[in-house]
Write a protein that holds these residues in place. Structure first.
Motif, PDB file in Angstrom:
ATOM      1  N   LEU A  22       0.807  -1.211   0.000  1.00 29.67           N
ATOM      2  CA  LEU A  22       0.000   0.000   0.000  1.00 29.67           C
ATOM      3  C   LEU A  22       0.844   1.267   0.000  1.00 29.67           C
ATOM      4  O   LEU A  22       0.556   2.218  -0.732  1.00 29.67           O
ATOM      5  CB  LEU A  22      -0.934   0.012   1.215  1.00 29.67           C
ATOM      6  N   ILE A  23       1.889   1.292   0.835  1.00 27.52           N
ATOM      7  CA  ILE A  23       2.656   2.535   1.012  1.00 27.52           C
ATOM      8  C   ILE A  23       4.161   2.311   0.958  1.00 27.52           C
ATOM      9  O   ILE A  23       4.935   3.164   1.388  1.00 27.52           O
ATOM     10  CB  ILE A  23       2.296   3.222   2.350  1.00 27.52           C
ATOM     11  N   GLY A  24       4.582   1.177   0.397  1.00 30.29           N
ATOM     12  CA  GLY A  24       5.998   0.856   0.387  1.00 30.29           C
ATOM     13  C   GLY A  24       6.779   1.359  -0.817  1.00 30.29           C
ATOM     14  O   GLY A  24       8.008   1.305  -0.826  1.00 30.29           O
ATOM     15  N   GLU A  25       6.064   1.851  -1.845  1.00 34.15           N
ATOM     16  CA  GLU A  25       6.774   2.393  -3.005  1.00 34.15           C
ATOM     17  C   GLU A  25       7.537   3.654  -2.598  1.00 34.15           C
ATOM     18  O   GLU A  25       7.115   4.392  -1.696  1.00 34.15           O
ATOM     19  CB  GLU A  25       5.789   2.730  -4.127  1.00 34.15           C
ATOM     20  N   ARG A  26       8.657   3.910  -3.262  1.00 33.71           N
ATOM     21  CA  ARG A  26       9.456   5.097  -2.961  1.00 33.71           C
ATOM     22  C   ARG A  26       8.598   6.357  -3.020  1.00 33.71           C
ATOM     23  O   ARG A  26       7.847   6.550  -3.970  1.00 33.71           O
ATOM     24  CB  ARG A  26      10.627   5.189  -3.956  1.00 33.71           C
ATOM     25  N   TRP A  27       8.660   7.174  -2.001  1.00 32.80           N
ATOM     26  CA  TRP A  27       7.951   8.442  -1.828  1.00 32.80           C
ATOM     27  C   TRP A  27       6.523   8.292  -1.329  1.00 32.80           C
ATOM     28  O   TRP A  27       5.937   9.274  -0.849  1.00 32.80           O
ATOM     29  CB  TRP A  27       7.935   9.282  -3.116  1.00 32.80           C
ATOM     30  N   ALA A  28       5.922   7.110  -1.414  1.00 31.25           N
ATOM     31  CA  ALA A  28       4.493   6.984  -1.100  1.00 31.25           C
ATOM     32  C   ALA A  28       4.185   7.395   0.337  1.00 31.25           C
ATOM     33  O   ALA A  28       3.249   8.166   0.587  1.00 31.25           O
ATOM     34  CB  ALA A  28       4.024   5.552  -1.357  1.00 31.25           C
ATOM     35  N   LEU A  29       4.951   6.891   1.291  1.00 29.48           N
ATOM     36  CA  LEU A  29       4.675   7.201   2.693  1.00 29.48           C
ATOM     37  C   LEU A  29       4.920   8.685   2.983  1.00 29.48           C
ATOM     38  O   LEU A  29       4.199   9.305   3.779  1.00 29.48           O
ATOM     39  CB  LEU A  29       5.525   6.332   3.614  1.00 29.48           C
ATOM     40  N   LEU A  30       5.918   9.278   2.333  1.00 25.42           N
ATOM     41  CA  LEU A  30       6.188  10.693   2.556  1.00 25.42           C
ATOM     42  C   LEU A  30       5.092  11.574   1.954  1.00 25.42           C
ATOM     43  O   LEU A  30       4.746  12.614   2.522  1.00 25.42           O
ATOM     44  CB  LEU A  30       7.550  11.076   1.977  1.00 25.42           C
ATOM     45  N   VAL A  31       4.543  11.164   0.822  1.00 24.51           N
ATOM     46  CA  VAL A  31       3.418  11.891   0.249  1.00 24.51           C
ATOM     47  C   VAL A  31       2.233  11.848   1.212  1.00 24.51           C
ATOM     48  O   VAL A  31       1.598  12.874   1.502  1.00 24.51           O
ATOM     49  CB  VAL A  31       3.018  11.309  -1.121  1.00 24.51           C
ATOM     50  N   LEU A  32       1.955  10.664   1.757  1.00 20.97           N
ATOM     51  CA  LEU A  32       0.859  10.527   2.716  1.00 20.97           C
ATOM     52  C   LEU A  32       1.151  11.337   3.978  1.00 20.97           C
ATOM     53  O   LEU A  32       0.252  11.969   4.539  1.00 20.97           O
ATOM     54  CB  LEU A  32       0.646   9.051   3.043  1.00 20.97           C
ATOM     55  N   ARG A  33       2.399  11.340   4.417  1.00 22.00           N
ATOM     56  CA  ARG A  33       2.793  12.140   5.584  1.00 22.00           C
ATOM     57  C   ARG A  33       2.430  13.603   5.404  1.00 22.00           C
ATOM     58  O   ARG A  33       1.921  14.250   6.325  1.00 22.00           O
ATOM     59  CB  ARG A  33       4.302  12.014   5.805  1.00 22.00           C
ATOM     60  N   GLU A  34       2.682  14.132   4.214  1.00 22.17           N
ATOM     61  CA  GLU A  34       2.442  15.548   3.963  1.00 22.17           C
ATOM     62  C   GLU A  34       0.955  15.901   3.950  1.00 22.17           C
ATOM     63  O   GLU A  34       0.599  17.083   3.960  1.00 22.17           O
ATOM     64  CB  GLU A  34       3.096  15.970   2.649  1.00 22.17           C
ATOM     65  N   LEU A  35       0.078  14.897   3.959  1.00 15.97           N
ATOM     66  CA  LEU A  35      -1.363  15.134   3.967  1.00 15.97           C
ATOM     67  C   LEU A  35      -1.980  14.916   5.344  1.00 15.97           C
ATOM     68  O   LEU A  35      -3.201  15.026   5.505  1.00 15.97           O
ATOM     69  CB  LEU A  35      -2.047  14.220   2.943  1.00 15.97           C
ATOM     70  N   MET A  36      -1.154  14.621   6.342  1.00  9.31           N
ATOM     71  CA  MET A  36      -1.665  14.292   7.672  1.00  9.31           C
ATOM     72  C   MET A  36      -2.314  15.479   8.383  1.00  9.31           C
ATOM     73  O   MET A  36      -3.135  15.289   9.281  1.00  9.31           O
ATOM     74  CB  MET A  36      -0.536  13.722   8.537  1.00  9.31           C
ATOM     75  N   LEU A  37      -1.962  16.696   8.007  1.00  5.61           N
ATOM     76  CA  LEU A  37      -2.511  17.872   8.688  1.00  5.61           C
ATOM     77  C   LEU A  37      -3.411  18.695   7.776  1.00  5.61           C
ATOM     78  O   LEU A  37      -3.573  19.897   7.973  1.00  5.61           O
ATOM     79  CB  LEU A  37      -1.373  18.732   9.246  1.00  5.61           C
TER      80      LEU A  37
END
Length: 219
Positions: A22-37
């Motif tokens: 789900l979120i293991g591709e390069r950049w995926a988790l960081l993109v999701l991180r930037e949407l947390m707020l």
């Protein structure tokens, strides 16, 4: 459009394996991180993830949307721009981001002096606070980091933060993410991060933060 199902799979029933799908591709988790707020424009995401190309960001947003973690919507007039936001399920990944960050901070290779986005810095403040030390402390704190504004509320050892105009706060900072990190974790003076307000409260607030000890690597 490339469907998420065509991506590499682990063929493993473990939830951890599927989590990486789900979120293991390069950049995926960081993109999701930037949407947390809250919701962000494409240009905002690119600015806070300077190493990502427009094509890769588009691909990651598309994949995260297909997987149910991100959705897009159009802001009403007068803005009338498209933004991306984490879904309710996507927001449930915040503890994963926090735990991974806390664990990785123990790496001897971690460099806290590298650039850090405003969202990432706010999540760091939520993650790294010593709740026992802060349990009897209460304050409203304003943050202006680049073009972004936040208000944090520390009460009963819990730090909550939201995007808001920092009005009626006890103290505040107007700086970059790296400058704020230098104050919080590096011992830099408050004034180096555009500080204003009650300096005694601010110094007490900073005392609640410390980086964890580095892991011992046996060769």
């Amino acid at each position: 459009m490339v469907k998420a199902e065509t991506k590499r799979r682990y063929d493993d029933a473990c939830g951890t394996a599927h989590g990486l799908e789900l979120i293991g591709e390069r950049w995926a988790l960081l993109v999701l991180r930037e949407l947390m707020l809250g919701a962000r424009r494409f240009s905002d995401l690119r600015a806070d993830l300077p190493g990502i190309s427009a094509n890769v960001l588009t691909q990651r947003l598309t994949e995260l949307e297909e997987r149910g973690l991100v959705r897009r919507r159009k802001l009403p007039p007068p803005a009338s721009v498209q933004v991306y936001e984490a879904t309710e399920w996507g927001l449930e990944a915040e503890p994963i981001v926090q735990s991974l960050g806390r664990w990785a901070a123990r790496s001897p290779a971690h460099d806290p002096t590298l650039p850090i986005s405003a969202t990432s810095m706010m999540l760091s403040l939520k993650t790294m606070i010593d709740r026992k030390k802060a349990k009897n402390f209460e304050a409203r704190i304003g943050f202006r980091i680049g073009n972004e504004s936040f208000v944090g509320r520390l009460r009963k050892g819990r730090f909550k933060v939201a995007r808001a105009d920092p009005k009626d706060v006890d103290f505040g900072f107007n700086c970059t993410g790296a400058q704020l990190a230098a104050v919080i974790y590096g011992g830099a003076p408050l004034e180096s991060a555009g500080f204003e307000g009650d300096s005694d409260l601010a110094r007490k607030f900073v005392s609640f933060y410390t980086l964890p000890p580095k892991a011992e690597i046996l060769g």
